[in-house]
Scaffold this active site. Structure first.
Site, PDB file in Angstrom:
ATOM      1  N   ALA A  88       0.834  -1.332  -0.078  1.00 53.46           N
ATOM      2  CA  ALA A  88       0.010  -0.038   0.002  1.00 53.46           C
ATOM      3  C   ALA A  88       0.948   1.320  -0.014  1.00 53.46           C
ATOM      4  CB  ALA A  88      -1.117  -0.176   1.164  1.00 53.46           C
ATOM      5  N   TYR A 183     -14.078   2.621  -7.632  1.00 54.85           N
ATOM      6  CA  TYR A 183     -13.199   1.460  -7.446  1.00 54.85           C
ATOM      7  C   TYR A 183     -12.868   0.638  -8.683  1.00 54.85           C
ATOM      8  CZ  TYR A 183     -10.120  -1.275  -4.368  1.00 54.85           C
ATOM      9  OH  TYR A 183      -9.185  -1.922  -3.719  1.00 54.85           O
ATOM     10  N   THR A 221      -8.220  -0.273   6.774  1.00 60.57           N
ATOM     11  CA  THR A 221      -6.699   0.094   6.700  1.00 60.57           C
ATOM     12  C   THR A 221      -6.542   1.389   6.464  1.00 60.57           C
ATOM     13  OG1 THR A 221      -6.699  -0.013   4.254  1.00 60.57           O
ATOM     14  CG2 THR A 221      -6.462  -2.123   5.711  1.00 60.57           C
TER      15      THR A 221
END
Length: 338
Positions: A88, A183, A221
């Site tokens: 990430a 997305y 997250t």
């Protein structure tokens, strides 16, 4: 421990490059990231049960880190049987060209108006997102696609540190149609498709079961919290899955992955992915989430969603909201409690 050794990456789990370059006097005054302390705590707990972890912190996109990792693997493990690639990071410098790419989270083709959430205030509102350019889309694929994953595997294979029957996993997220406008149908989706093609290329070199993209459920997250619509979707999803007895956190779903989804004969989807988002995308869950979605407002959020659970999980990423911790006490950031 081989999979843990393979998890070196530039993310919240490691000090930033600027922190690594700071002077000694500055380091004495500044704490590391929460992830740095997580790594130290992991090492302490692993050693308590007789394990010997290897943690490297630095720019995982660089060939220098790959070379360092290969040398340490030879010393400590000999060979790897499993590598989990979970990255990430918003920026990547290509080791071959020296060009730096920055990813963007945008739709493709046309502007998208979508419902989203301010997690600090609990306000639900509409926002308009402008589409990405072709250059921005390509840059996002360069950062978040599968190129660096394949580069890792190729260099490890060339160095002879992959054991017979070696496997590699790459975690991804596909999500429901409610999040697709930003997305899966956006720049992130293009990068995710690139993962599938790179997984196929790795399988072509190392064997039919050597590489799998693993589609996971929505979790909290630092990376996902920055994606418009995803936090709002998550607050509704968590409440619905809790009410249906299907809710899983990060640890629970990865435990289910390794216990039930990686053996022989496990079903794959059309893109040869392993699916651990099956509970999230089940008809009973998605029907209820979709029913609540148009009803979501700032006023109805408390009834239809679980913002408290989302906030709690986000705080815990950084070591806050933990029962039994007195946050009023001074601490020495150089000391990790054993």
């Amino acid at each position: 421990m081989a999979s843990r050794a393979a998890s070196s990456r530039p993310s919240p789990a490691a000090p930033t490059p600027s922190a690594c370059r700071s002077s000694a006097s500055r380091r004495k005054k500044k704490s590391a990231s929460a992830g740095w302390y997580n790594n130290r705590a992991f090492e302490i707990e692993a050693e308590k049960i007789g394990r010997s972890p290897l943690t490297l912190e630095g720019d995982a996109f660089s060939d220098e880190m790959k070379k360092n990792f290969i040398e340490r693997v030879r010393e400590k493990f000999g060979q790897l049987d499993l590598l989990v690639y979970s990255m990430a990071a918003p920026v990547r410098t290509d080791p071959d060209t020296g060009k730096t790419y920055r990813s963007v989270i945008k739709p493709l083709g046309a502007p998208v108006e979508i419902k989203t959430l301010d997690t600090e205030t609990g306000e639900v509102f509409q926002t308009t997102l402008e589409p990405a350019s072709e250059e921005q889309t390509a840059a996002t694929v360069a950062v978040m696609g599968g190129d660096d994953w394949k580069r890792w595997i190729d260099q490890l294979a060339d160095a002879g540190v992959l054991a017979p029957g070696f496997r590699t996993l790459n975690y991804t997220y596909i999500g429901s149609e409610l999040t697709w406008p930003i997305y899966w149908n956006g720049t992130l989706g293009r990068a995710k498709v690139d993962l599938d093609s790179k997984a196929e290329a790795i399988r072509g070199r190392l064997g039919a079961d050597a590489a799998r993209v693993v589609a996971l459920k929505a979790v909290v997250t630092q990376a996902s919290s920055a994606i418009p619509v995803v936090p709002l979707y998550g607050t509704v999803l968590f409440k619905v899955m809790k009410q249906l007895g299907l809710h899983e956190g990060c640890i629970e779903q990865i435990d289910r992955l390794f216990r039930t989804k990686l053996g022989k004969g496990v079903a794959l989807d059309d893109a040869q992915r392993v699916r651990v988002d099956d509970w999230e995308l089940s008809p009973e869950v998605q029907t209820e989430v979709s029913r609540r979605w148009p009803l979501l407002t700032t006023e109805t959020l408390g009834e239809l969603a679980d913002l408290g659970e989302y906030k709690s999980q986000f705080l815990r990423l950084f070591g806050f909201g933990i029962d039994g911790v007195d946050y009023t006490q001074d601490v020495d950031p150089r000391i990790v409690p054993g």
